[in-house]
Enzyme design. Structure first.
Site, PDB file in Angstrom:
ATOM      1  N   GLU A 106       0.837  -1.212   0.000  1.00 27.11           N
ATOM      2  CA  GLU A 106       0.000   0.000   0.000  1.00 27.11           C
ATOM      3  C   GLU A 106       0.866   1.255   0.000  1.00 27.11           C
ATOM      4  O   GLU A 106       0.552   2.248  -0.672  1.00 27.11           O
ATOM      5  CB  GLU A 106      -0.934  -0.025   1.212  1.00 27.11           C
ATOM      6  CG  GLU A 106      -2.010  -1.098   1.097  1.00 27.11           C
ATOM      7  CD  GLU A 106      -2.890  -1.210   2.324  1.00 27.11           C
ATOM      8  OE1 GLU A 106      -4.112  -1.073   2.196  1.00 27.11           O
ATOM      9  OE2 GLU A 106      -2.342  -1.433   3.424  1.00 27.11           O
ATOM     10  N   GLU A 126      -3.889  -9.474   4.180  1.00 25.17           N
ATOM     11  CA  GLU A 126      -4.685  -9.158   5.370  1.00 25.17           C
ATOM     12  C   GLU A 126      -5.877 -10.092   5.573  1.00 25.17           C
ATOM     13  O   GLU A 126      -6.294 -10.338   6.714  1.00 25.17           O
ATOM     14  CB  GLU A 126      -5.188  -7.709   5.274  1.00 25.17           C
ATOM     15  CG  GLU A 126      -4.123  -6.656   5.508  1.00 25.17           C
ATOM     16  CD  GLU A 126      -3.303  -6.324   4.267  1.00 25.17           C
ATOM     17  OE1 GLU A 126      -2.505  -5.390   4.324  1.00 25.17           O
ATOM     18  OE2 GLU A 126      -3.460  -7.020   3.235  1.00 25.17           O
TER      19      GLU A 126
END
Length: 697
Positions: A106, A126
């Protein structure tokens, strides 16, 4: 000490993340990145900025050491860092090597440009913690790679090598060699060519029919992962990326993230994640304890268990001497190992060359004299103390000094076994679970005299052979089997009281178990439990057992291997078929006991089984047999088919509330048949419940 390093290379500033082992994006590192950006902005000589990672990763994402601490939420957050990068007046280039996962990816997606090394592992994992990428991953990744690819990555969490992204907008360059040098050159080129400050957030998601694809993906996620809300939520976040302006999509991602964090499923997955890491830590065994070299192994016994254990070593490239007493048994064991490997080759999991390479690492022998130089020897012989004694006295004679002598016993006293040798410090329990080449759990039993380096070496070896090693102290059945005995007793009592074996199995399987107690017993072999019970009748005459399992065994119904147990089985099939013979046996047994069958609810069945595990687990904790509650949970998640989304028996009890667990146990104690004395809460459980605490506090 700063977790970033700042340096200038001519007109390019380099910010190097330095937070070993994987440059986790902890508060200190996040702060250092923002300060480095500000410093570069203020330096008129700097025309561009490169961000990279020291050591063996660009960044592995969030710093797990900060989970559940205020530092995880402290500003600058990762959102703030990414906004600072996007808002930079000078181009920012990510130089990605080795690993860019989770928040690390990210972060890179927030940069204006990205240069990657060949072979770098790229992922948003995640979902494996029951959450979703919370810093724009679901919004940015679909803007730079095809929607199908982005969705698969986010929903599965699986890593993808950097070269697979060739031709996409994720990486501006994929290079061999020094990625930082390549990024420096790219940064200068970007400035010279006036490429500006492109932002991923400004790109459009391109797809012929995104709505139809994502609806299909959502339906699939809900079907395939019905017990886990995160995969479907990932798709919903990607839908927001398609349907909404960027900032609104980010808000939807955040909303979904905050919801998932609070779900019991995410708490269970995070518990398992940290529990697996905690299991490898033993308080009195320093992390830097010198290890014994394990370059070769020997296995005693070529049966189902011994063959599977040998495969574990071979799969890790460790040569094995496989010892049997008779040529026929040895030939049979080798044939089974070969068949297992050839089946894997047929399924495309390995090549036939791989099969031959692995088989070549196994040296069969009928003589103890051939195994003496092995670094570790694991016995996998019959579960009988006189047989173990014979083996270990022989191993004491033939094994070289410093060799680790391991027993695969599932219930017997490791201290007694160690006493058969003149080197008890070298003896340890390595309880593999069947099939040993498949099951992830390795219960490592520490004897009273087991040396610290032997324990440390065995824990390290468990990782080498891709097992989850969990340490147990010595008691009858250790952690897993001692608890499962109480679970099985309650299952037997409930059948005597009125449930059928299939109702008990269905109830606990609906709860999430891979297999109910009676199907499990049929698979393992009912004679195994029978042998243990017969030993208990002599050693523990005070301990009551329901007798149906004994009566099943007296008929020679040992389970799948004999075609009949609590169920019957068609030749060559594993389907458990209810059998009227068993129904009649149960009915007659109830009459002998004078029991009028009653209707049991699925809720009673489930909680008598689970809370039986919990109460015995509390005793095990209090006695110090298990070091921590999460160790018990890891054993049940990896070795006994406990549903992952529930986190293990001890976490499940915590989530029920221990006060409620104790009260439910009082209800069970009121039943005169199911061993009322067992339902007296273990002292630790009673104390934690009274104090409003939990096992995993």
């Amino acid at each position: 000490m700063s977790q970033t390093q700042y340096a200038t290379h001519g007109d390019v500033a380099v910010i190097t993340m330095n937070n070993p082992p994987v440059n986790g994006l902890g508060h200190g590192l996040r702060t250092g990145i923002v300060e480095g950006l500000r410093r570069a902005q203020a330096d008129s000589a700097v025309k561009a900025i490169v961000i990279t990672g020291a050591g063996k990763a660009f960044s592995g994402g969030a710093d797990i050491r900060e989970f559940n601490t205020p530092a995880a939420l402290a500003e600058p957050s990762l959102h703030t860092v990414i906004r600072a990068i996007e808002g930079s007046a000078k181009p920012v280039v990510a130089a990605i090597h080795s690993v860019a996962m989770g928040g690390g990816l990210e972060l890179a997606l927030g940069c204006h440009f990205r240069v990657a090394a060949t072979g770098a592992q790229i992922a948003l994992p995640e979902v494996k913690l029951g959450i979703l990428p919370g810093a724009g991953g679901t919004q940015r990744l679909p803007r730079v790679v095809p929607l199908e690819m982005a969705t698969n990555m986010i929903v599965s969490g699986a890593p993808v090598k950097s070269e697979k992204f060739k031709g996409t907008k994720l990486f501006d360059e994929i290079v061999e060699g020094d990625v930082t040098e390549a990024a420096l050159a790219f940064a200068r080129k970007a400035v010279a060519e006036n490429r500006g400050l492109p932002k991923v957030r400004d790109l459009k998601i391109e797809h012929e029919d995104a709505e139809a694809f994502l609806q299909f993906s959502l339906n699939t996620a809900k079907s395939v992962a019905k017990n886990f809300p995160a995969p479907a939520a990932c798709v919903e976040a990607i839908q927001a990326a398609v349907r909404l302006p960027f900032e609104q999509g980010m808000a939807r991602e955040r909303e979904l993230f905050l919801h998932l964090v609070q779900t019991p499923e995410s708490k269970a997955l995070r518990h398992a994640f940290f529990g697996e890491r905690a299991a490898s830590k033993v308080p009195d065994v320093p992390a830097d304890t010198p290890l014994r070299a394990i370059k070769s192994a020997a296995v005693i016994g070529a049966g189902t268990m011994g063959g599977g254990i040998a495969m574990n070593f071979v799969n890790a490239g460790i040569p094995v001497k496989l010892l049997e007493m008779k040529q026929e048994a040895l030939d049979r064991g080798l044939a089974t190992i070969r068949k297992n490997y050839e089946n894997s080759a047929r399924k495309g999991r390995m090549t036939m060359d791989d099969v031959e390479k692995r088989m070549s690492l196994i040296a069969p022998t009928l003589s103890y004299d051939d195994i003496g130089q092995a670094d570790i020897v694991v016995e996998a012989v019959f579960e009988d103390m006189p047989v173990k004694e014979q083996v270990f006295r022989k191993l004491d004679e033939v094994m070289k000094p410093g060799a680790i002598l391991a027993t695969n016993t599932s219930t017997l006293d490791v201290n007694q076994i160690a006493a058969f040798t003149r080197r008890p410090q070298d003896v340890i329990g390595t309880h593999f679970f069947s099939p040993a080449n498949v099951m992830k759990l390795l219960e490592i039993v520490r004897g009273e005299k087991t040396a610290k380096d032997v324990l440390a070496t065995t824990l390290a070896l468990s990782k080498t052979i891709r097992k989850t090693g969990v340490v147990s102290g010595v008691c009858d059945g250790f952690i897993g089997n001692r608890m499962i005995e109480q679970y099985s007793r309650q299952a037997g009592y409930m059948v005597e009281e009125g449930a059928s074996p299939q109702q008990v199995d269905r109830a606990i399987e609906k709860f999430g178990f891979a297999m109910g107690p009676f199907r499990m017993s049929d698979l393992a072999g009912n004679d195994v439990g029978w042998y243990i019970r017969k030993r208990r009748y002599v050693e523990r005459p005070d301990m009551k057992y329901p007798k149906i399992a004994d009566k099943i065994c007296e008929l020679g119904r040992f389970g799948q291997k004999t075609g009949a147990g609590f169920y019957r089985y068609e030749p060559g099939k594993r389907d458990a078929i209810p059998d009227p013979v068993v129904d009649k046996l149960i009915e007659e047994h109830r009459k002998e006991l004078g029991l009028e069958p009653r209707k049991l609810s699925d809720d009673e069945i489930v909680h008598r089984l689970i809370f039986a595990l919990v109460n015995e687990g509390a005793k095990i904790l209090e006695e110090g047999i298990a070091m921590r509650a999460s160790d018990i949970d890891m054993i049940y998640l990896t070795g006994y088919g406990f549903p992952l989304f529930r986190g293990g028996p001890m976490l499940y009890a915590d989530q029920c509330g221990l006060y409620n667990v104790v009260n439910r146990m009082k209800d069970f104690a009121a039943n005169p048949h199911g061993d009322p004395s067992f339902w007296t809460p273990a002292p630790l459980l009673a104390k934690l419940a009274a104090d409003g605490k939990s096992f995993n506090g």
